[in-house]
Scaffold this active site. Structure first.
Site, PDB file in Angstrom:
ATOM      1  N   GLY A  78       2.464   2.836  10.769  1.00 21.92           N
ATOM      2  CA  GLY A  78       3.402   3.943  10.600  1.00 21.92           C
ATOM      3  C   GLY A  78       4.100   4.354  11.879  1.00 21.92           C
ATOM      4  O   GLY A  78       4.752   5.396  11.932  1.00 21.92           O
ATOM      5  N   ASN A 130       0.869  -1.185   0.000  1.00 20.95           N
ATOM      6  CA  ASN A 130       0.000   0.000   0.000  1.00 20.95           C
ATOM      7  C   ASN A 130       0.902   1.231   0.000  1.00 20.95           C
ATOM      8  O   ASN A 130       1.470   1.577   1.027  1.00 20.95           O
ATOM      9  CB  ASN A 130      -0.912  -0.014   1.229  1.00 20.95           C
ATOM     10  CG  ASN A 130      -1.776   1.232   1.291  1.00 20.95           C
ATOM     11  OD1 ASN A 130      -1.830   2.011   0.334  1.00 20.95           O
ATOM     12  ND2 ASN A 130      -2.446   1.424   2.412  1.00 20.95           N
ATOM     13  N   TRP A 131       0.974   1.859  -1.172  1.00 24.91           N
ATOM     14  CA  TRP A 131       1.882   3.018  -1.290  1.00 24.91           C
ATOM     15  C   TRP A 131       1.282   4.296  -0.713  1.00 24.91           C
ATOM     16  O   TRP A 131       1.970   5.311  -0.656  1.00 24.91           O
ATOM     17  CB  TRP A 131       2.254   3.238  -2.767  1.00 24.91           C
ATOM     18  CG  TRP A 131       3.164   2.197  -3.315  1.00 24.91           C
ATOM     19  CD1 TRP A 131       3.924   1.302  -2.615  1.00 24.91           C
ATOM     20  CD2 TRP A 131       3.448   1.939  -4.699  1.00 24.91           C
ATOM     21  NE1 TRP A 131       4.645   0.510  -3.462  1.00 24.91           N
ATOM     22  CE2 TRP A 131       4.373   0.879  -4.750  1.00 24.91           C
ATOM     23  CE3 TRP A 131       2.991   2.506  -5.895  1.00 24.91           C
ATOM     24  CZ2 TRP A 131       4.865   0.369  -5.950  1.00 24.91           C
ATOM     25  CZ3 TRP A 131       3.480   1.996  -7.093  1.00 24.91           C
ATOM     26  CH2 TRP A 131       4.405   0.944  -7.126  1.00 24.91           C
ATOM     27  N   LYS A 132      -0.006   4.248  -0.366  1.00 20.56           N
ATOM     28  CA  LYS A 132      -0.670   5.442   0.167  1.00 20.56           C
ATOM     29  C   LYS A 132      -0.430   6.618  -0.797  1.00 20.56           C
ATOM     30  O   LYS A 132      -0.365   6.409  -2.003  1.00 20.56           O
ATOM     31  CB  LYS A 132      -0.177   5.718   1.590  1.00 20.56           C
ATOM     32  CG  LYS A 132      -0.271   4.459   2.470  1.00 20.56           C
ATOM     33  CD  LYS A 132      -0.028   4.686   3.926  1.00 20.56           C
ATOM     34  CE  LYS A 132      -0.173   3.367   4.674  1.00 20.56           C
ATOM     35  NZ  LYS A 132      -0.060   3.507   6.114  1.00 20.56           N
ATOM     36  N   GLU A 148      -5.457  -4.408  10.640  1.00 20.70           N
ATOM     37  CA  GLU A 148      -4.465  -3.339  10.789  1.00 20.70           C
ATOM     38  C   GLU A 148      -4.749  -2.551  12.073  1.00 20.70           C
ATOM     39  O   GLU A 148      -5.559  -1.615  12.058  1.00 20.70           O
ATOM     40  CB  GLU A 148      -4.517  -2.393   9.589  1.00 20.70           C
ATOM     41  CG  GLU A 148      -4.118  -3.056   8.287  1.00 20.70           C
ATOM     42  CD  GLU A 148      -3.455  -2.070   7.327  1.00 20.70           C
ATOM     43  OE1 GLU A 148      -2.422  -2.436   6.765  1.00 20.70           O
ATOM     44  OE2 GLU A 148      -3.953  -0.938   7.171  1.00 20.70           O
ATOM     45  N   GLU A 164      -6.794   5.059   7.543  1.00 16.97           N
ATOM     46  CA  GLU A 164      -6.548   6.471   7.210  1.00 16.97           C
ATOM     47  C   GLU A 164      -7.757   7.076   6.515  1.00 16.97           C
ATOM     48  O   GLU A 164      -8.054   8.255   6.694  1.00 16.97           O
ATOM     49  CB  GLU A 164      -5.275   6.594   6.355  1.00 16.97           C
ATOM     50  CG  GLU A 164      -4.033   6.342   7.203  1.00 16.97           C
ATOM     51  CD  GLU A 164      -2.868   5.744   6.459  1.00 16.97           C
ATOM     52  OE1 GLU A 164      -2.856   5.738   5.223  1.00 16.97           O
ATOM     53  OE2 GLU A 164      -1.930   5.264   7.147  1.00 16.97           O
ATOM     54  N   SER A 171       3.505  -1.628  10.434  1.00 13.90           N
ATOM     55  CA  SER A 171       4.949  -1.665  10.700  1.00 13.90           C
ATOM     56  C   SER A 171       5.593  -3.012  10.357  1.00 13.90           C
ATOM     57  O   SER A 171       6.529  -3.450  11.021  1.00 13.90           O
ATOM     58  CB  SER A 171       5.243  -1.276  12.154  1.00 13.90           C
ATOM     59  OG  SER A 171       4.820   0.063  12.401  1.00 13.90           O
ATOM     60  N   GLY A 227       2.993  -0.861   4.353  1.00  8.97           N
ATOM     61  CA  GLY A 227       3.041   0.553   4.000  1.00  8.97           C
ATOM     62  C   GLY A 227       4.472   0.998   3.753  1.00  8.97           C
ATOM     63  O   GLY A 227       5.031   0.811   2.665  1.00  8.97           O
ATOM     64  N   GLY A 228       5.087   1.584   4.757  1.00  7.82           N
ATOM     65  CA  GLY A 228       6.410   2.202   4.603  1.00  7.82           C
ATOM     66  C   GLY A 228       7.452   1.306   3.944  1.00  7.82           C
ATOM     67  O   GLY A 228       8.175   1.751   3.039  1.00  7.82           O
ATOM     68  N   HIS A 235      -9.540   1.432   4.714  1.00  5.58           N
ATOM     69  CA  HIS A 235      -8.257   1.655   5.391  1.00  5.58           C
ATOM     70  C   HIS A 235      -8.460   2.654   6.529  1.00  5.58           C
ATOM     71  O   HIS A 235      -9.236   3.607   6.402  1.00  5.58           O
ATOM     72  CB  HIS A 235      -7.211   2.176   4.404  1.00  5.58           C
ATOM     73  CG  HIS A 235      -5.835   2.151   4.989  1.00  5.58           C
ATOM     74  ND1 HIS A 235      -5.387   3.130   5.847  1.00  5.58           N
ATOM     75  CD2 HIS A 235      -4.829   1.238   4.895  1.00  5.58           C
ATOM     76  CE1 HIS A 235      -4.150   2.818   6.230  1.00  5.58           C
ATOM     77  NE2 HIS A 235      -3.801   1.676   5.670  1.00  5.58           N
TER      78      HIS A 235
HETATM   79  P1  13P Z   1       3.066   0.790   7.718  1.00 11.58           P
HETATM   80  O1  13P Z   1       3.597  -0.514   7.186  1.00 11.58           O
HETATM   81  O2  13P Z   1       3.800   1.990   7.210  1.00 11.58           O
HETATM   82  O3  13P Z   1       2.915   0.754   9.217  1.00 11.58           O
HETATM   83  O4  13P Z   1       1.580   0.949   7.124  1.00 11.58           O
HETATM   84  C1  13P Z   1       0.688  -0.109   7.276  1.00 11.58           C
HETATM   85  C2  13P Z   1      -0.516   0.182   6.475  1.00 11.58           C
HETATM   86  O5  13P Z   1      -1.296   1.061   6.783  1.00 11.58           O
HETATM   87  C3  13P Z   1      -0.741  -0.608   5.256  1.00 11.58           C
HETATM   88  O6  13P Z   1      -2.001  -0.393   4.731  1.00 11.58           O
END
Ligand code: 13P
Length: 250
Positions: free
Chosen positions: A174, A11-13, A168, A98, A212, A233-234, A96
């Site tokens: 994050g 997930n590149w957001k 999640e 966010e 994470s 994510g990251g 998600h």
């Molecule tokens: P991180 O891996 O950056 O914690 O993000 C997780 C996430 O929200 C994937 O959708």
């Protein structure tokens, strides 16, 4: 129990321009050429087409990060399922945290989005998870159960097996504060139980952990029996790190 193919999604957001997305795909493909996992990339809307085209002829699949529940209409700034399908996008992240936290995504809207995605033949990757306060208050299971009950209320039990669920926990996203493998296992097993109670073929459903996930912690989380993959994510912004997580899923 049927073998569930591991499912690792990036997930590149709101990261990566079209050029950066193209560069990532070109770097990733040789690194994961031998994997047996389902590998899914979730770029921004504007990079979807580029990623779809670059991965043609490979097993890599492409997902959007959101969609509107209507096929078309006066919804400025929104994207619909038929628009995604036209690009050969195969899946869509829904709910998600966010989007729930910053953009007012509700469980009631998700109850319409999940069937809309299924109706368009898009695989929904439905995200659920509790806040830190809910976990500290011992409410994790109640939160997960409520989210699943509402978000999937309009989905026939036969269709539940077409869904991917991502657990999640918001406190792990994050933050660098990853859930322990036991916490991830407990939550994913509970989600499977809830789906089974809804009449789903729960042993076939992929349930992912997200929050994470890094190359250094992926293997022990993914080794848990009810954790079938990861939504990253990251660490998914770097092709070498993401490929290492795919490798850890074997
Ligand atoms: P991180 O891996 O950056 O914690 O993000 C997780 C996430 O929200 C994937 O959708």
């Amino acid at each position: 129990m049927p073998e569930r193919t591991p499912y690792i999604a990036a997930n590149w957001k709101m990261n990566k321009t079209v050029a950066e997305a193209a560069e990532f795909v070109d770097a990733l493909l040789p690194l994961i050429a031998a994997t047996q996992c389902d590998v899914v990339l979730c770029p921004s809307f504007i990079a979807l087409n580029e990623v779809v085209e670059r991965r043609r002829g490979t097993a890599v699949r492409v997902a959007a990060q959101n969609m509107h529940e209507e096929d078309a209409g006066a919804f400025t700034g929104e994207i619909s399922a038929p628009m995604l399908v036209e690009l050969d996008v195969e899946a869509v992240v829904l709910g998600h945290s966010e989007r729930r936290q910053f953009f007012g995504e509700t469980d009631e809207a998700l109850a319409r989005k999940v069937p809309a995605a299924l109706g368009a033949d898009l695989e929904p990757i439905l995200c659920v998870g509790e806040t830190e306060a809910a976990r500290d208050g011992g409410e994790t299971k109640a939160v997960l159960e409520r989210q699943l009950q509402i978000d999937l209320a309009a989905v026939d039990s036969i269709d539940l097996a077409r869904i991917v669920v991502a657990y999640e926990p918001i406190w792990a996203i994050g933050t660098g504060r990853v859930a322990t493998p036991e916490q991830a296992q407990d939550a994913c097993a509970f989600i499977r139980d809830v789906l089974r109670m809804r009449g789903a073929a729960a042993n076939e459903i992929r349930i992912l952990y997200g929050g994470s996930v890094k190359p250094a912690n992926a293997a022990e989380i993914l080794a848990k029996p009810d954790v079938d993959g990861a939504l990253v994510g990251g660490a998914a912004l770097d092709p070498v790190d993401f490929a290492a997580i795919v490798e850890a899923a074997r």
